[in-house]
Scaffold this motif. Structure first.
Motif, PDB file in Angstrom:
ATOM      1  N   ASN A 187      -0.530 -35.251 -14.530  1.00 13.81           N
ATOM      2  CA  ASN A 187      -0.643 -36.329 -15.509  1.00 13.81           C
ATOM      3  C   ASN A 187      -1.718 -37.335 -15.114  1.00 13.81           C
ATOM      4  O   ASN A 187      -2.339 -37.967 -15.978  1.00 13.81           O
ATOM      5  CB  ASN A 187       0.696 -37.046 -15.678  1.00 13.81           C
ATOM      6  N   VAL A 188      -1.907 -37.513 -13.816  1.00 14.48           N
ATOM      7  CA  VAL A 188      -2.930 -38.453 -13.355  1.00 14.48           C
ATOM      8  C   VAL A 188      -4.298 -37.983 -13.805  1.00 14.48           C
ATOM      9  O   VAL A 188      -5.087 -38.745 -14.394  1.00 14.48           O
ATOM     10  CB  VAL A 188      -2.883 -38.584 -11.815  1.00 14.48           C
ATOM     11  N   THR A 189      -4.598 -36.719 -13.536  1.00 15.43           N
ATOM     12  CA  THR A 189      -5.902 -36.177 -13.915  1.00 15.43           C
ATOM     13  C   THR A 189      -6.101 -36.230 -15.427  1.00 15.43           C
ATOM     14  O   THR A 189      -7.163 -36.655 -15.920  1.00 15.43           O
ATOM     15  CB  THR A 189      -6.031 -34.730 -13.419  1.00 15.43           C
ATOM     16  N   ALA A 190      -5.090 -35.811 -16.175  1.00 18.44           N
ATOM     17  CA  ALA A 190      -5.211 -35.790 -17.631  1.00 18.44           C
ATOM     18  C   ALA A 190      -5.430 -37.189 -18.191  1.00 18.44           C
ATOM     19  O   ALA A 190      -6.279 -37.410 -19.073  1.00 18.44           O
ATOM     20  CB  ALA A 190      -3.963 -35.157 -18.246  1.00 18.44           C
ATOM     21  N   CYS A 191      -4.679 -38.150 -17.665  1.00 17.36           N
ATOM     22  CA  CYS A 191      -4.772 -39.524 -18.170  1.00 17.36           C
ATOM     23  C   CYS A 191      -6.125 -40.146 -17.875  1.00 17.36           C
ATOM     24  O   CYS A 191      -6.783 -40.695 -18.761  1.00 17.36           O
ATOM     25  CB  CYS A 191      -3.650 -40.354 -17.555  1.00 17.36           C
ATOM     26  N   LEU A 192      -6.581 -40.021 -16.633  1.00 12.46           N
ATOM     27  CA  LEU A 192      -7.804 -40.693 -16.228  1.00 12.46           C
ATOM     28  C   LEU A 192      -9.044 -40.025 -16.807  1.00 12.46           C
ATOM     29  O   LEU A 192      -9.991 -40.706 -17.217  1.00 12.46           O
ATOM     30  CB  LEU A 192      -7.896 -40.749 -14.701  1.00 12.46           C
ATOM     31  N   THR A 193      -9.069 -38.698 -16.838  1.00  5.96           N
ATOM     32  CA  THR A 193     -10.254 -38.028 -17.380  1.00  5.96           C
ATOM     33  C   THR A 193     -10.376 -38.243 -18.879  1.00  5.96           C
ATOM     34  O   THR A 193     -11.482 -38.363 -19.415  1.00  5.96           O
ATOM     35  CB  THR A 193     -10.218 -36.529 -17.055  1.00  5.96           C
ATOM     36  N   ALA A 194      -9.244 -38.302 -19.592  1.00  4.27           N
ATOM     37  CA  ALA A 194      -9.288 -38.587 -21.031  1.00  4.27           C
ATOM     38  C   ALA A 194      -9.848 -39.978 -21.268  1.00  4.27           C
ATOM     39  O   ALA A 194     -10.657 -40.199 -22.172  1.00  4.27           O
ATOM     40  CB  ALA A 194      -7.897 -38.450 -21.637  1.00  4.27           C
TER      41      ALA A 194
END
Length: 400
Positions: A355-362
């Motif tokens: 979720n960290v990667t998905a949230c920040l990259t979005a």
């Protein structure tokens, strides 16, 4: 014919033989009576036993005590006289230790660093060479300096040796090997001590430096809430790289630790706090960090001595990436407020790491390459002026 003749000469027993038997019995009886009279035979209804007479003193046999002349004693053979002990060989006193030659002065234009309290050779190597593991290069270039300083401390725990640069001393001017010093910006001059309160701010990942190097989101809002009336609070923003979120995540996954750029920010912050605390002993010192900036603060605290950490009145953290880096030192926990927005996967360790990667990259795509809270639904970018006001109230409550 007579009766005598009819018996044919049969001879009848004669009286004298009977008398002999009687006489024999009489003799036995007399003998028995005599024995009874003498007391040498006991008769009973049971068995017959011999009576043992009580011995008289004259009958007692006593073994006489041996006389000295009769005693035989075995003595060990005499010991030979001890051999004379040779006198100890004369001890040659150790030759006096020759002092180390004075270390050469740094070449003109060479990169140098003056050791201050809290410095370590690894931290210096990270700051100037970009790699903490290159500290042996700095030791080799300054060996004479290190050992000369250590020889002035012969007692424990130093025992006169720097232990390959483990023990270093404030005031030592080190030459940093290499062609030139790093091009990172020097720590700007800090505000004077006329301010009652001083604020150190550390911006988040990917944020532009902005005014005072505070970034463009919650940290400037926190400073504005503290700086009332305007101009009453000194400020210093840490001029570190603050790489974008995607690079930060990549470095954490690749290195498995705090990224080098973050460590460098921690060294800059520790240097600035140490300088300010020593120069202005009566100032209240506050720290504020957002996202990667919160990690910079946690990483800087172990670089400070306990007496310097005691000078920090309060700390405010927002969206602290608690999955990486050292824990907050226990001596400042009671003076720290940490805000984690609902659903923020950066600071909420119960959220899946993906979720960290998905949230920040979005968020990075939405904001055109600059990680910020505008135009993004990721909770990590939801910290606003309202949260800053709450944090400022907490910090002001910590003023002594």
């Amino acid at each position: 014919m007579t009766l005598r003749d009819s018996l044919g000469g049969l001879t009848m027993p004669r009286k004298p033989r009977q008398a002999s038997r009687i006489n024999a019995g009489r003799r036995i009886a007399l003998a028995t009576v005599s024995s009874l009279a003498a007391g040498s035979l006991v008769l009973s209804s049971g068995y017959t036993a011999l009576a043992q007479p009580t011995p008289t003193p004259s009958d007692t046999h006593t073994t006489p005590e041996p006389t000295p002349s009769d005693t035989h004693t075995t003595e060990p053979p005499p010991m030979p006289p001890p051999s004379p002990v040779a006198p100890p060989a004369p001890v040659t006193p150790p030759s006096p230790v020759q002092p180390l030659a004075d270390p050469p002065a740094p070449a003109e234009g060479a990169c140098t660093h003056t050791v201050v309290r809290g410095d370590t050779l690894s931290a210096i190597a990270l700051r100037y060479l970009g790699d903490a593991n290159r500290h042996p290069e700095i030791y080799a270039a300054n060996q004479a300096l290190f050992e000369a300083a250590a020889r002035e401390h012969p007692g424990p725990p130093v025992f006169g040796t720097s232990n390959l640069g483990h023990w270093i001393y404030p005031g030592t001017v080190l030459t940093i090997p290499g062609a030139a010093c790093p091009t990172h910006p020097a720590t700007p001059a800090l505000a004077d001590c006329s301010k009652h309160t001083f604020f150190f701010g550390v911006r988040g990942s990917g944020e532009e430096a902005g005014p005072n190097n505070l970034g463009g989101s919650v940290i400037p809002a926190l400073f504005a809430a503290l700086n009332r009336p305007a101009g009453s609070v000194g400020v210093h923003g840490v001029p570190y790289g603050a790489v974008d979120a995607a690079t930060f995540i990549r470095d954490v996954v690749r290195e498995g630790a705090v990224p080098t750029t973050t460590q460098f920010g921690a060294i800059l912050l520790a240097d600035a706090i140490r300088t300010q605390a020593e120069a202005c002993p009566d100032q209240e010192i506050f720290l504020g960090g957002y996202s990667q900036g919160a990690l910079v603060i946690r990483s800087a605290l172990p670089l400070l001595t306990p007496d310097v950490r005691a000078r920090i009145s309060g700390i405010a953290l927002f969206g602290d990436p608690t999955r990486v880096g050292p824990a907050l030192t226990s001596d400042v926990e009671g003076r720290t407020t940490s805000q984690c927005a609902e659903g923020d996967p950066v600071c909420d360790r119960s959220a899946p790491l993906v979720n960290v990667t998905a949230c920040l990259t979005a968020a990075t795509r939405v904001t055109g390459g600059l990680v910020g809270r505008f135009g993004s639904t990721c909770p990590h970018f939801s910290y606003s002026a309202g949260g800053a006001d709450l944090a400022a109230a907490f910090l002001r409550s910590q003023i002594q």
